[in-house]
Write an enzyme that holds these catalytic residues in place. Structure first.
Site, PDB file in Angstrom:
ATOM      1  CG  ASP A  28      -1.953  -0.984   1.314  1.00 23.43           C
ATOM      2  OD1 ASP A  28      -2.000  -1.840   0.424  1.00 23.43           O
ATOM      3  OD2 ASP A  28      -2.765  -0.933   2.260  1.00 23.43           O
ATOM      4  CG  HIS A  43       2.425   0.129   4.249  1.00 23.62           C
ATOM      5  ND1 HIS A  43       2.206  -0.784   5.246  1.00 23.62           N
ATOM      6  CD2 HIS A  43       1.289   0.864   4.134  1.00 23.62           C
ATOM      7  CE1 HIS A  43       0.978  -0.615   5.724  1.00 23.62           C
ATOM      8  NE2 HIS A  43       0.396   0.384   5.069  1.00 23.62           N
TER       9      HIS A  43
END
Ligand SMILES: [Zn+2]
Length: 244
Positions: free
Chosen positions: A41, A186
């Site tokens: 992400d 991430h």
């Protein structure tokens, strides 16, 4: 897990976790293939995204990248690079503002526009959406679905959006590890400029963490796949996930 959790009897809750009904978000994949789902992400982020791409390429691993438009607009070449490397692109949002307190109409409108923009950028359909911070309400869930996207949440987390030790990260990323587990990690950091909360930058080597995570899952006999790749040979496990 959900605000409904306390209101729904235990037996119904376990049924809802595997079927989810019309309110289910994807939380895992039911599969017999020896694989897990790796997701990233908050990117693309110059430097970090490239170092993760190179680790994934070395290992023959595939992942789904939930991107922010605040990032893709600044880094269109990097977005194309992620795609060209065989990974899947999905939507994390126009920006990183939580959508759980927005109205149905606002979520529908901004998410439809974002989906169209991203599909235009990559020249293929986008299927999946991950709400910023994993926060969604019934209204935002319905808005995302009406925009033609399916919310994908997660199981294990690499704990890499804030400061933590590598040991803490590895412990958390292995909690709930198994076939079809959707791992949250991430490749970027959603800053104030992205509509994020800012502060608490994790400041670690994201490529090195990717190596550790892939190694740890390989020890369990699992290789990394995308959301679509895993669902193609299995089926989505849906669960009720509402957090504000
Ligand atoms: Zn995020």
């Amino acid at each position: 897990m959900s605000s409904l959790g306390r209101l729904v009897p235990r037996a119904a809750r376990s049924w809802l976790r595997s079927h989810g009904g019309p309110l289910g978000s994807i939380v895992a994949v039911r599969t017999t293939a020896p694989e897990f789902v790796l997701t990233y992400d908050d990117g693309p982020e110059p430097g970090d995204t490239e170092s993760i791409l190179s680790v994934l390429q070395d290992r023959g691993a595939r992942a789904t990248f939930f991107v922010l438009l605040t990032r893709t607009r600044k880094n269109p070449e990097l977005l194309r690079e992620v795609m060209a490397a065989g990974h899947e692109i999905a939507l994390h949002g126009v920006d990183h503002r939580p959508i759980s307190r927005m109205s149905y109409r606002e979520v529908l409108s901004r998410t439809s526009d974002a989906k169209a923009e991203l599909e235009d950028d990559i020249g293929r359909p986008v299927h999946w959406f991950r709400p910023p911070y994993g926060l969604q309400s019934l209204s935002s869930f319905r808005g995302v679905r009406a925009a033609g996207l399916e919310p994908v949440l997660w199981g294990p987390t690499a704990l890499d959006s804030r400061p933590a030790t590598t040991e803490e990260r590895m412990q958390r990323v292995l909690r709930g590890a198994g076939r079809g587990a959707i791992v949250l990690s991430h490749d970027g950091y959603a800053d104030v400029a992205d509509g994020g909360r800012g502060g608490n930058h994790p400041g670690h080597d994201r490529g090195a963490l990717a190596t550790r995570v892939l190694d740890a899952y390989a020890e369990l006999g699992l290789r990394a796949n995308t959301v679509s790749g895993a669902i193609a040979s299995g089926s989505a496990t849906r669960g009720i996930w509402f957090r504000r």
